[in-house]
Scaffold this active site. Structure first.
Site, short mmCIF file in Angstrom:
data_model
loop_
_atom_site.label_atom_id
_atom_site.label_comp_id
_atom_site.label_asym_id
_atom_site.label_seq_id
_atom_site.Cartn_x
_atom_site.Cartn_y
_atom_site.Cartn_z
N HIS A 86 2.81 1.85 -3.20
CA HIS A 86 2.03 1.98 -4.44
C HIS A 86 2.24 3.39 -5.01
CE1 HIS A 86 -1.37 2.22 -7.18
NE2 HIS A 86 -1.62 0.95 -6.98
N TYR A 114 0.82 -1.21 0.00
CA TYR A 114 0.00 0.00 0.00
C TYR A 114 0.86 1.26 0.00
CZ TYR A 114 -3.26 3.47 1.97
OH TYR A 114 -4.00 4.59 2.21
#
Lengths: 89, 89
Positions: free
Chosen positions: A61, A58
């Site tokens: 990203h 996450y």
């Protein structure tokens, strides 16, 4: 499982979030505490992932990096802490 | 629903917790973040209640007051923030 806690102060809004398949849920809110121990933090954003690997995916990203680069500079302060939640009762 | 987030640093252990019927769940853990934005906070303790009234009942409970009076002084620092969680996605 891993939970990512993010508290910050001084923002007037939160931008779009990034969809990550390994994120199980996310929730947010503004401070309503009555103990006066918030130290000026005003907002909470919490995400729960399948694993710490999901957290890493996450935050690395590209869409999240771009978002963070725009969002963090407008905050007065920010604190992030991740933990593997263990049930207490 | 209301969620109570508590992060602190410098403690070596957490004492007994108080049972409050309106507390739906509680979980805790130590920091595993890799972003270096924890600002020295090392532990998370999070409780979720049926309502903000449940939070108030919890923090005003004599057993909690006694616990807090013993626990807080041994911490290097502590931050508490409560919020009414809204789902993000």
């Amino acid at each position: 499982m891993a939970s990512k806690g993010f508290v910050f102060g001084g923002a007037t809004g939160v931008g779009n979030e990034i969809i990550v398949q390994k994120r199980r849920c996310a929730r947010r809110g503004t401070d309503v505490s009555i103990e006066n121990m918030h130290q000026g933090f005003t907002h909470v954003f919490e995400s729960t992932f399948e694993s710490t690997g999901g957290v890493k995916e996450y935050i690395e990203h590209p869409a999240h990096v771009e978002f963070a680069n725009q969002f963090l500079p407008v905050l007065e302060k920010a604190l992030m802490i991740d933990y593997k939640p263990a049930s207490v009762n």
